[in-house]
Design a protein around this motif. Structure first.
Motif, short mmCIF file in Angstrom:
data_model
loop_
_atom_site.label_atom_id
_atom_site.label_comp_id
_atom_site.label_asym_id
_atom_site.label_seq_id
_atom_site.Cartn_x
_atom_site.Cartn_y
_atom_site.Cartn_z
N ARG A 1 4.48 -43.69 -102.96
CA ARG A 1 5.59 -42.78 -103.27
C ARG A 1 6.68 -42.83 -102.20
O ARG A 1 7.14 -41.81 -101.69
CB ARG A 1 5.06 -41.36 -103.45
N PHE A 2 7.11 -44.06 -101.89
CA PHE A 2 8.14 -44.27 -100.87
C PHE A 2 9.52 -43.97 -101.42
O PHE A 2 9.87 -44.38 -102.53
CB PHE A 2 8.09 -45.71 -100.37
N ARG A 3 10.32 -43.24 -100.63
CA ARG A 3 11.69 -42.95 -101.01
C ARG A 3 12.60 -43.15 -99.79
O ARG A 3 12.34 -42.61 -98.72
CB ARG A 3 11.84 -41.52 -101.53
N LEU A 4 13.67 -43.90 -100.00
CA LEU A 4 14.67 -44.15 -98.96
C LEU A 4 15.91 -43.31 -99.25
O LEU A 4 16.34 -43.18 -100.41
CB LEU A 4 15.05 -45.63 -98.95
N THR B 1 6.75 -49.59 -101.40
CA THR B 1 5.58 -48.97 -102.01
C THR B 1 4.49 -50.01 -102.24
O THR B 1 4.74 -51.07 -102.80
CB THR B 1 5.96 -48.30 -103.35
N ASP C 1 12.76 -49.15 -102.69
CA ASP C 1 11.62 -48.24 -102.84
C ASP C 1 10.41 -48.97 -103.40
O ASP C 1 9.28 -48.79 -102.93
CB ASP C 1 12.00 -47.07 -103.77
N ARG C 2 10.64 -49.80 -104.42
CA ARG C 2 9.51 -50.53 -105.03
C ARG C 2 8.92 -51.54 -104.05
O ARG C 2 7.70 -51.76 -104.02
CB ARG C 2 9.98 -51.25 -106.29
N GLU D 1 16.52 -48.44 -105.62
CA GLU D 1 15.21 -48.42 -106.29
C GLU D 1 14.43 -49.68 -105.99
O GLU D 1 13.19 -49.64 -105.88
CB GLU D 1 15.40 -48.25 -107.80
N VAL E 1 13.34 -41.71 -94.52
CA VAL E 1 12.30 -42.13 -95.46
C VAL E 1 11.28 -41.01 -95.63
O VAL E 1 11.01 -40.25 -94.70
CB VAL E 1 11.58 -43.42 -95.02
N LEU F 1 7.29 -40.75 -97.43
CA LEU F 1 6.24 -41.57 -97.99
C LEU F 1 4.90 -40.89 -97.82
O LEU F 1 4.76 -39.92 -97.08
CB LEU F 1 6.22 -42.95 -97.30
#
Length: 359
Positions: A30-33, A53, A49-50, A46, A19, A21
């Motif tokens: 701005r979290f990304r897996l 966040t 991610d939402r 997605e 991850v 963030l």
């Protein structure tokens, strides 16, 4: 814009979860897996991610996992990871957790000592790692006499048949970790202790930390042809039966620090004498009934039977695997450590007061 935080977590028996963030105004931004897991359908990535966040940065692992699970499309398939492992990785990123390779590990494999000395060494080395006097360490146990090692909170009279222990010359000692009793004869088990900074398991539940700290040995066992997996809280198993069990003790951080330390040790059966074990240990009927078996011996399938290898060869593969994964350096106990442990044997681990603290 806040500072980017990065976290990684290798799911024991599963895949790598990664991850990235930021934290802005106390919330995850701005979290990304990412990772080498499998996920269907594509849009679920997605959605996760939402979902993460905007969560408060202080959200518990349970709250994060709940948010991930709630956002997954109907019928979504997660292979090699879970909502809980995503949450663990988030907590580790925010807490800036360490990884195995962030430390300079040492590997100890000293000569045989008596059972009480092993328990004293556990306390000495844990304390040293906790206050920074020793780097993180793996220690392999050797001994040449029979013993029963009971858990810190077990009742002595409920666990051990004192008459049969005396009959077979079995030394009975109590360790500083919880968990169940271990029956140990010379050459019959493989036992090791890990002394690690608390940062290594930061953000993990106790159950996750057990599996995480033993993932290296599962890799070693699998390389020997054993289909080893982690079961429940603290058991190492295979399709043929239980192989061994783990126990832990944690030290709180010292003032002005945040890490603390964890002792994690494991005993795996190499070549057990099941008949003698059930005479010395009072294995309760309740424990047997919940396993669907009538004998403790039948619950355990030793490493010798599964591999056909000498005990020393199994330990050698374990050490090779640990060195490959961590870069550990082989070293020895210091005279000071041995002297401190000897004193603890005298004042604590060989005393009736300690052994009978839970009668």
């Amino acid at each position: 814009m806040g500072n980017m935080l990065h976290g990684e977590y290798k799911v024991p028996g599963g895949k790598l979860v990664v991850v990235d963030l930021e934290v802005e105004d106390g919330r995850i931004a701005r979290f990304r897996l990412a990772g080498d897991f499998f996920l269907e359908p594509d849009e679920a990535l997605e959605a996760i991610d939402r979902a993460v966040t905007g969560l408060p940065a202080e959200s518990s692992a349970a709250d994060i996992a709940g948010a991930v699970r709630a956002t997954l499309p109907a019928g979504a398939v997660l292979l090699g990871f879970t909502p809980e492992s995503v949450a663990t990785t988030v907590r580790r990123a925010i807490g800036r957790a360490a990884d195995w390779r962030d430390f300079e590990w040492e590997l100890l494999h000293p000569v045989a000592v008596r059972p009480a000395m092993h328990l004293a060494l556990d306390q000495v080395l844990l304390d040293e790692v906790g206050d920074g006097r020793r780097p993180p360490t793996l220690r392999i146990w050797e001994w040449d006499e029979p013993a029963v090692v009971i858990g810190s909170f077990q009742s002595l009279k409920n666990e051990v048949d004192a008459d049969n222990a005396a009959k077979y010359g079995v030394d009975v000692v109590r360790r500083i970790t919880g968990g169940g009793a271990m029956f140990m004869e010379a050459g019959s088990v493989v036992t090791y202790s890990l002394y690690a900074p608390g940062d290594l398991v930061l953000g993990m539940s106790f159950a996750e930390s057990y599996a995480y700290l033993d993932d290296w040995v599962l890799q070693a066992l699998r390389s020997l042809g054993i289909d080893a997996t982690y079961q429940g809280l603290n058991d190492i198993s295979s399709p043929l039966g239980k192989i061994g069990g783990a126990a832990q003790k944690r030290l709180a951080p010292l003032p002005g620090t945040r890490s603390g330390a964890v002792l994690h040790h494991v005993t795996m059966s190499y070549d057990m004498d099941g008949d003698k074990m059930v005479q010395v240990l009072r294995i309760g009927r309740e424990k047997m009934s919940d396993k669907g078996t009538v004998s403790a011996a039948k619950r355990v399938d030793p490493l010798r039977k599964q591999t056909g290898l000498p005990r020393a060869a199994i330990i050698e593969r374990m050490e090779e695997t640990f060195v490959r994964l961590t870069g550990a350096t082989r070293t020895d106990l210091t005279p000071e450590e041995l002297a401190e442990a000897e004193e603890l044997v005298r004042t604590k681990f060989s005393t009736r007061e300690w052994l009978e603290r839970v009668p």
